[in-house]
Design a protein around this motif. Structure first.
Motif, short mmCIF file in Angstrom:
data_model
loop_
_atom_site.label_atom_id
_atom_site.label_comp_id
_atom_site.label_asym_id
_atom_site.label_seq_id
_atom_site.Cartn_x
_atom_site.Cartn_y
_atom_site.Cartn_z
N ARG A 53 -7.80 18.71 -3.12
CA ARG A 53 -8.15 17.70 -2.84
C ARG A 53 -8.21 16.44 -3.67
O ARG A 53 -8.78 16.85 -5.01
CB ARG A 53 -9.99 18.01 -1.76
N TRP A 54 -8.40 15.10 -3.49
CA TRP A 54 -8.75 14.70 -3.94
C TRP A 54 -9.34 13.32 -3.42
O TRP A 54 -9.17 13.53 -2.63
CB TRP A 54 -7.13 14.52 -4.17
N VAL A 55 -9.90 12.68 -4.45
CA VAL A 55 -10.63 11.50 -3.52
C VAL A 55 -10.35 9.91 -4.66
O VAL A 55 -10.26 10.32 -5.64
CB VAL A 55 -12.10 12.12 -4.25
N ALA A 56 -10.72 9.23 -4.31
CA ALA A 56 -10.29 7.66 -4.26
C ALA A 56 -12.46 6.60 -4.34
O ALA A 56 -12.87 6.51 -3.54
CB ALA A 56 -9.62 7.26 -3.74
N THR A 57 -12.67 7.07 -5.85
CA THR A 57 -13.91 6.37 -5.80
C THR A 57 -13.43 4.57 -5.19
O THR A 57 -12.82 4.22 -5.08
CB THR A 57 -14.30 6.74 -6.59
N LYS A 58 -14.68 3.64 -5.10
CA LYS A 58 -14.47 2.51 -5.09
C LYS A 58 -13.74 2.06 -6.17
O LYS A 58 -13.02 1.02 -5.45
CB LYS A 58 -15.79 1.79 -4.69
N ASP A 59 -13.51 1.71 -6.99
CA ASP A 59 -12.94 1.74 -8.10
C ASP A 59 -11.53 2.07 -8.11
O ASP A 59 -10.69 1.62 -8.63
CB ASP A 59 -13.32 1.57 -9.58
N LEU A 60 -11.24 3.30 -7.95
CA LEU A 60 -9.98 3.18 -8.02
C LEU A 60 -9.17 2.57 -6.46
O LEU A 60 -8.10 2.32 -6.66
CB LEU A 60 -9.32 5.22 -7.74
N GLN A 61 -9.76 2.80 -5.33
CA GLN A 61 -9.15 1.95 -4.01
C GLN A 61 -8.98 0.79 -4.49
O GLN A 61 -8.23 0.53 -4.42
CB GLN A 61 -10.65 1.78 -3.22
N GLU A 62 -9.76 -0.20 -5.57
CA GLU A 62 -9.41 -0.83 -5.38
C GLU A 62 -8.59 -1.70 -6.68
O GLU A 62 -7.44 -2.83 -6.49
CB GLU A 62 -10.58 -2.14 -6.50
N LEU A 63 -7.30 -0.38 -7.13
CA LEU A 63 -6.67 -0.35 -7.51
C LEU A 63 -4.94 -1.12 -6.88
O LEU A 63 -4.34 -0.60 -7.19
CB LEU A 63 -6.36 0.28 -8.54
N ARG A 64 -5.47 -0.09 -5.44
CA ARG A 64 -4.36 -0.62 -4.72
C ARG A 64 -3.37 -1.33 -4.39
O ARG A 64 -3.98 -2.26 -3.96
CB ARG A 64 -4.91 0.66 -3.51
N TYR A 65 -2.49 -1.12 -4.06
CA TYR A 65 -1.64 -2.50 -3.72
C TYR A 65 -0.70 -2.20 -2.70
O TYR A 65 -0.22 -0.43 -2.49
CB TYR A 65 -0.82 -2.71 -4.25
N PRO A 66 0.73 -2.68 -1.67
CA PRO A 66 -0.08 -4.15 -1.69
C PRO A 66 -0.92 -3.85 -0.73
O PRO A 66 -1.72 -3.25 -0.16
CB PRO A 66 1.64 -4.01 -1.06
N GLU A 67 -1.54 -5.62 -0.58
CA GLU A 67 -2.77 -5.82 0.09
C GLU A 67 -2.43 -5.34 1.27
O GLU A 67 -3.59 -4.73 2.37
CB GLU A 67 -3.26 -7.41 -0.56
N THR A 68 -1.29 -5.62 2.42
CA THR A 68 -0.95 -5.98 3.41
C THR A 68 0.00 -4.50 3.35
O THR A 68 0.90 -4.56 3.07
CB THR A 68 -0.43 -6.80 3.81
N SER A 69 -0.24 -3.65 3.48
CA SER A 69 0.31 -2.33 4.04
C SER A 69 0.36 -1.65 5.16
O SER A 69 -0.88 -1.68 5.97
CB SER A 69 -0.64 -0.93 2.81
N ALA A 70 1.77 -1.28 5.34
CA ALA A 70 1.94 -0.45 6.89
C ALA A 70 0.70 1.10 7.21
O ALA A 70 1.54 1.28 8.47
CB ALA A 70 3.56 0.12 6.72
N VAL A 71 0.47 1.11 5.64
CA VAL A 71 -0.01 3.13 5.45
C VAL A 71 -1.93 2.09 6.38
O VAL A 71 -2.31 3.04 6.87
CB VAL A 71 0.28 3.58 4.70
#
Length: 267
Positions: A53-71
C-alpha cells in the motif's frame, strides 16, 4: 489447481487500485483496509504473490498533473494506492476466487462503503525496465523491497493501433534514458484488462482498455526530493514524441502497516 499449469515468480498480472476515502472516513477506512480487506479481500487469494500500500499526503497530491485528467477528477483525488502482483498465467483462476470472496465479504458486511474507487484495474504485464541492468532487485521483488516512493503514470495512446508503438518507445528509448542516473531503480509497464461482468457494482468498468498503459516507477528516495528534476516533465516528453497523452502522474510514499501514520495529512 496447483499440480499443473504455470507457477513461476514473474508478475504476469497486477491489481492496481487507487481509492479515495470519503471525508471524515479516513481513519475508519484505513483501519478496515489494513486490518481486514488487504488480507481477506486480496492477499489470501490464490496466485496473488505480493502486495503493498502507498499513500499520497496533501503535499504529494499537489504535485500531480495534468490538471485535467481522464483518470482522476479533480486530479488530487485518490490518496491511497494498493498494488498487487498475480502469477503469470493464473489470472483467470485468481479472478474466480477474488470475485467470489468479495461477494461473500459484501454479504457479510465486511466491505467499507465510505470510499470511492478512482482507478481500479487488473492489468497484464508488458515490460520492466531496469536502471542497473542485471544488478539489484527484480520486478518480482519490487513490492517487498523497501522502496521509499512510487510514481503512478497513466498514458493513453492516440488510438488502439498506436499503443504498440508507444510501448516500444517507452521500453527501448524513453525509459532507459530517463532511468540513467536517476533515483528510480525500475519501471514496470502494464496494460489494463476489462473487469468481469460479475464484478462488484461499486467498482466501475475499466476505461482505456485498448489504448492505455500504466507505469509504476519504484524510487529509492522520497519523490518530493526528486520531483522537479525527474518527474515534472514526463507529460511533455510523451507529447513531444507524438505518441499519446499523459493522463496522470502521481507520487506516493509507502504506508506503515498497522499504523495510522499519514492519515492526518491527507486533507
Amino acid at each position: 489447481m496447483a499440480a499443473v499449469g504455470p507457477y513461476g515468480v514473474r508478475p504476469g498480472h497486477a491489481l492496481i487500485t487507487m481509492v479515495e476515502p470519503h471525508p471524515g472516513h479516513e481513519y475508519a477506512y484505513n483501519r478496515w483496509y489494513e486490518d481486514d480487506h488487504y488480507y481477506a479481500g486480496a492477499m489470501a487469494m490464490p496466485w496473488m504473490s505480493a502486495g503493498r500500500r502507498w499513500v499520497a499526503t496533501k503535499d504529494l497530491q499537489e504535485l500531480r498533473y495534468p490538471e485535467t485528467s481522464a483518470v482522476a477528477q479533480p486530479v488530487g483525488t485518490g490518496c491511497y494506492l494498493s498494488t498487487y502482483w498475480v502469477t503469470e498465467g493464473r489470472y483467470d483462476e485468481h479472478m474466480k476466487w477474488t470475485v467470489a470472496i468479495n461477494k461473500r465479504l459484501n454479504r457479510d458486511g465486511r466491505v467499507y462503503r465510505g470510499r470511492t474507487h478512482v482507478f481500479t484495474a487488473f492489468q497484464d504485464h508488458e515490460a520492466t525496465v531496469y536502471r542497473d541492468g542485471a544488478a539489484g532487485p527484480r520486478d518480482f521483488h519490487a513490492l517487498d523491497h523497501p522502496y521509499e516512493g512510487l510514481v503512478l503514470q497513466v498514458v493513453d495512446a492516440e488510438g488502439p493501433e498506436g499503443r504498440a508503438e508507444l510501448l516500444e518507445w517507452l521500453r527501448s528509448r524513453h525509459l532507459p534514458e530517463r532511468l540513467k542516473g536517476s533515483p528510480t531503480a525500475l519501471v514496470t509497464v502494464f496494460r489494463p484488462t476489462p473487469l468481469p461482468g460479475d464484478r462488484m457494482t461499486y467498482v466501475k468498468q475499466v476505461e482505456g482498455v485498448e489504448t492505455r498503459l500504466t507505469l509504476l516507477w519504484f524510487l529509492q528516495e522520497d519523490p518530493r526530493a526528486c520531483w522537479d528534476a525527474h518527474f515534472a516533465g514526463l507529460g511533455a516528453a510523451v507529447a513531444e514524441a507524438g505518441l499519446g497523452r499523459v493522463e496522470l502522474v502521481a507520487p506516493f510514499i509507502p504506508t506503515v502497516p498497522g499504523t495510522d501514520l499519514y492519515v492526518d495529512r491527507l486533507r
